[in-house]
Design a protein around this motif. Structure first.
Motif, mmCIF file in Angstrom:
data_model
loop_
_atom_site.group_PDB
_atom_site.id
_atom_site.type_symbol
_atom_site.label_atom_id
_atom_site.label_comp_id
_atom_site.label_asym_id
_atom_site.label_seq_id
_atom_site.Cartn_x
_atom_site.Cartn_y
_atom_site.Cartn_z
ATOM 1 N N LEU A 1 -16.490 26.117 -25.198
ATOM 2 C CA LEU A 1 -17.025 24.781 -24.973
ATOM 3 C C LEU A 1 -17.684 24.738 -23.595
ATOM 4 O O LEU A 1 -17.394 25.587 -22.739
ATOM 5 N N PRO A 2 -18.592 23.804 -23.359
ATOM 6 C CA PRO A 2 -19.322 23.771 -22.084
ATOM 7 C C PRO A 2 -18.412 23.776 -20.847
ATOM 8 O O PRO A 2 -17.390 23.087 -20.818
ATOM 9 N N LYS A 3 -18.808 24.545 -19.867
ATOM 10 C CA LYS A 3 -18.027 24.669 -18.640
ATOM 11 C C LYS A 3 -17.878 23.329 -17.934
ATOM 12 O O LYS A 3 -16.846 23.045 -17.318
ATOM 13 N N SER A 4 -18.891 22.486 -18.044
ATOM 14 C CA SER A 4 -18.866 21.192 -17.349
ATOM 15 C C SER A 4 -17.840 20.228 -17.945
ATOM 16 O O SER A 4 -17.518 19.207 -17.341
ATOM 17 N N TRP A 5 -17.296 20.565 -19.139
ATOM 18 C CA TRP A 5 -16.302 19.705 -19.768
ATOM 19 C C TRP A 5 -14.870 20.089 -19.401
ATOM 20 O O TRP A 5 -13.944 19.320 -19.655
ATOM 21 N N ALA A 6 -14.686 21.252 -18.863
ATOM 22 C CA ALA A 6 -13.351 21.831 -18.694
ATOM 23 C C ALA A 6 -12.407 20.902 -17.933
ATOM 24 O O ALA A 6 -12.705 20.463 -16.821
ATOM 25 N N GLY A 7 -11.262 20.563 -18.564
ATOM 26 C CA GLY A 7 -10.224 19.790 -17.910
ATOM 27 C C GLY A 7 -10.483 18.298 -17.822
ATOM 28 O O GLY A 7 -9.666 17.579 -17.248
ATOM 29 N N LEU A 8 -11.593 17.818 -18.402
ATOM 30 C CA LEU A 8 -11.925 16.395 -18.282
ATOM 31 C C LEU A 8 -11.338 15.587 -19.441
ATOM 32 O O LEU A 8 -11.100 16.106 -20.535
ATOM 33 N N THR A 9 -11.133 14.291 -19.190
ATOM 34 C CA THR A 9 -10.615 13.387 -20.217
ATOM 35 C C THR A 9 -11.377 12.067 -20.174
ATOM 36 O O THR A 9 -11.987 11.703 -19.168
ATOM 37 N N ASN A 10 -11.344 11.379 -21.298
ATOM 38 C CA ASN A 10 -11.814 9.995 -21.426
ATOM 39 C C ASN A 10 -13.163 9.741 -20.760
ATOM 40 O O ASN A 10 -14.135 10.422 -21.061
ATOM 41 N N GLY A 11 -13.207 8.767 -19.834
ATOM 42 C CA GLY A 11 -14.487 8.368 -19.250
ATOM 43 C C GLY A 11 -15.193 9.507 -18.550
ATOM 44 O O GLY A 11 -16.428 9.619 -18.628
ATOM 45 N N ASP A 12 -14.452 10.365 -17.858
ATOM 46 C CA ASP A 12 -15.076 11.500 -17.173
ATOM 47 C C ASP A 12 -15.731 12.454 -18.171
ATOM 48 O O ASP A 12 -16.828 12.968 -17.934
ATOM 49 N N LEU A 13 -15.059 12.667 -19.301
ATOM 50 C CA LEU A 13 -15.617 13.571 -20.310
ATOM 51 C C LEU A 13 -16.800 12.915 -21.025
ATOM 52 O O LEU A 13 -17.794 13.582 -21.343
ATOM 53 N N GLU A 14 -16.709 11.617 -21.263
ATOM 54 C CA GLU A 14 -17.847 10.911 -21.867
ATOM 55 C C GLU A 14 -19.077 11.037 -20.986
ATOM 56 O O GLU A 14 -20.196 11.283 -21.470
ATOM 57 N N ALA A 15 -18.876 10.901 -19.675
ATOM 58 C CA ALA A 15 -20.000 10.991 -18.746
ATOM 59 C C ALA A 15 -20.577 12.405 -18.714
ATOM 60 O O ALA A 15 -21.800 12.588 -18.689
ATOM 61 N N ALA A 16 -19.696 13.411 -18.715
ATOM 62 C CA ALA A 16 -20.150 14.796 -18.629
ATOM 63 C C ALA A 16 -20.836 15.260 -19.908
ATOM 64 O O ALA A 16 -21.802 16.031 -19.867
ATOM 65 N N SER A 17 -20.344 14.773 -21.056
ATOM 66 C CA SER A 17 -20.869 15.236 -22.340
ATOM 67 C C SER A 17 -21.973 14.346 -22.888
ATOM 68 O O SER A 17 -22.786 14.788 -23.711
ATOM 69 N N GLY A 18 -21.983 13.078 -22.463
ATOM 70 C CA GLY A 18 -22.918 12.126 -23.025
ATOM 71 C C GLY A 18 -22.510 11.640 -24.399
ATOM 72 O O GLY A 18 -23.322 11.044 -25.115
ATOM 73 N N VAL A 19 -21.245 11.878 -24.773
ATOM 74 C CA VAL A 19 -20.753 11.491 -26.107
ATOM 75 C C VAL A 19 -19.697 10.400 -25.955
ATOM 76 O O VAL A 19 -18.635 10.628 -25.372
ATOM 77 N N LYS A 20 -20.000 9.215 -26.455
ATOM 78 C CA LYS A 20 -19.025 8.132 -26.432
ATOM 79 C C LYS A 20 -17.907 8.454 -27.427
ATOM 80 O O LYS A 20 -18.161 8.764 -28.580
ATOM 81 N N GLY A 21 -16.665 8.375 -26.961
ATOM 82 C CA GLY A 21 -15.528 8.705 -27.814
ATOM 83 C C GLY A 21 -14.946 10.074 -27.528
ATOM 84 O O GLY A 21 -13.901 10.426 -28.090
ATOM 85 N N ALA A 22 -15.584 10.841 -26.637
ATOM 86 C CA ALA A 22 -14.998 12.116 -26.209
ATOM 87 C C ALA A 22 -13.770 11.801 -25.364
ATOM 88 O O ALA A 22 -13.831 10.972 -24.459
ATOM 89 N N THR A 23 -12.637 12.445 -25.662
ATOM 90 C CA THR A 23 -11.386 12.074 -24.981
ATOM 91 C C THR A 23 -10.722 13.194 -24.208
ATOM 92 O O THR A 23 -9.946 12.941 -23.290
ATOM 93 N N PHE A 24 -11.001 14.463 -24.574
ATOM 94 C CA PHE A 24 -10.253 15.548 -23.934
ATOM 95 C C PHE A 24 -10.969 16.878 -24.137
ATOM 96 O O PHE A 24 -11.510 17.148 -25.207
ATOM 97 N N CYS A 25 -10.945 17.701 -23.110
ATOM 98 C CA CYS A 25 -11.367 19.093 -23.241
ATOM 99 C C CYS A 25 -10.390 19.951 -22.445
ATOM 100 O O CYS A 25 -10.174 19.721 -21.245
ATOM 101 N N HIS A 26 -9.801 20.907 -23.108
ATOM 102 C CA HIS A 26 -8.843 21.789 -22.440
ATOM 103 C C HIS A 26 -9.538 22.574 -21.336
ATOM 104 O O HIS A 26 -10.702 22.957 -21.470
ATOM 105 N N ASN A 27 -8.800 22.826 -20.276
ATOM 106 C CA ASN A 27 -9.361 23.576 -19.159
ATOM 107 C C ASN A 27 -9.791 24.978 -19.575
ATOM 108 O O ASN A 27 -10.677 25.579 -18.973
ATOM 109 N N GLY A 28 -9.135 25.499 -20.647
ATOM 110 C CA GLY A 28 -9.510 26.814 -21.152
ATOM 111 C C GLY A 28 -10.736 26.794 -22.043
ATOM 112 O O GLY A 28 -11.196 27.855 -22.489
ATOM 113 N N ARG A 29 -11.243 25.580 -22.367
ATOM 114 C CA ARG A 29 -12.492 25.388 -23.106
ATOM 115 C C ARG A 29 -12.452 25.936 -24.531
ATOM 116 O O ARG A 29 -13.468 26.311 -25.098
#
Length: 309
Positions: A255-283
């Motif tokens: 998964l994209p490096k910019s998503w690693a370890g992010l949740t909720n609003g931070d992940l929505e902002a990084a991915s541009g996907v509303k409803g994104a909630t979690f990305c494991h740090n291991g991607r």
């Protein structure tokens, strides 16, 4: 022929006759287990199945011992124990009694024989030592079942019988769980293969629920697939990477490096996907609140993976 008696030897018990008893008591629940070495019991008759005792192997006479000279061997000359012999002759009927679909019975019979029955056969015949398991030697199934035997100084009347039947219940749980897990993998394989056909050349495989998917992907030769999307417990949706090999954790695509370890609003902002909630740090796994969001995340991940390949 429906037997009235299931006859095995008295005294200390081992994994092979315990596990044989699991198979036979499922098929013949009205038959009585008789543990004896008396000649009148270990002589073949139309009313009994004899196993792990009797000094002969003759399926027509319903006697399945492996201790005699000229004991039966597999095609590769690995020795049978009574469990292997009972599984050879009654395993398919047992699987049918466990409601395994007919189309899966031969494959499951073979896989269970190789991964579960054969090790018991080898250990019982001394062809494989529990010590090969190193520090886990005492935790092999054969070893654990034998710990259920009465101690040397437990001399109360019926101690052996009580211990045998208590151990039989535990052995039954292992066999049924082992069969159940393997049957589930075959059901999953059917679902995944159907989904792969539906996906065509797409890079994202959508499944109706979480299930084992890599074996079917490998079987189908679907090397183009990079991610799997599926609902999780009716709560959210997952985006999961596909491992390159059975061993190790390297994925076909991260998964994209910019998503690693992010949740909720931070992940929505990084991915541009509303409803994104979690990305494991291991991607290797991410989550979203909806199918649409999960598929959107997967497609973004595919584009980035192809761009950086």
């Amino acid at each position: 022929m429906t037997p009235n008696y299931l006859v095995t030897h008295s005294g200390g018990f081992h994994a092979d006759e315990l596990l044989s008893s699991v198979i036979l008591t499922r098929l013949f629940p009205e038959a009585k287990i008789v543990r004896s070495r008396a000649p009148e019991w270990i002589t073949p008759g139309s009313d009994r199945i004899i196993y792990d005792v009797g000094g002969a192997y003759d399926a027509e006479k319903q006697i399945f011992d492996h201790h005699q000279r000229g004991a039966p061997l597999r095609e590769d000359e690995a020795p049978y124990s009574s469990f292997g012999l009972i599984w050879k002759h009654y395993g398919r009927d047992y699987l049918a009694a466990m409601n395994v679909p007919e189309a899966h019975i031969d494959a499951l019979h073979a896989s269970f024989d190789k991964s579960f029955v054969l090790p018991i056969d080898l250990m019982d015949n001394g062809a494989l030592s529990p010590s090969s398991a190193g520090p886990l030697a005492g935790l092999t199934l054969s070893s654990l079942l034998e710990t259920l035997k009465p101690s040397f100084d437990e001399k109360e009347e019926g101690a052996d019988e009580r211990a045998f039947h208590a151990a039989l219940s535990i052995a039954r749980a292992f066999v049924e769980a082992g069969v159940g897990k393997r049957a589930a993998k075959l059901r999953a394989e059917t679902l995944v293969l159907n989904a792969i056909e539906k996906t065509g050349e797409g890079r994202v495989l959508e499944l109706p629920m979480g299930m084992p998917f890599r074996p079917a992907i490998v079987k189908a030769g679907a090397d183009h697939l990079l991610f799997v999307v599926h609902p999780r417990d009716g709560k959210d949706w997952c985006v999961t990477g596909i491992r390159r090999a059975d061993d190790g954790f390297e994925l076909r695509a991260d998964l994209p490096k910019s998503w690693a370890g992010l949740t909720n609003g931070d992940l929505e902002a990084a991915s541009g996907v509303k409803g994104a909630t979690f990305c494991h740090n291991g991607r290797f796994i991410a989550a979203a609140t909806s199918r649409e969001a999960a598929l959107a995340m997967a497609e973004i991940a595919v584009k980035e993976a192809l761009a950086t390949a």
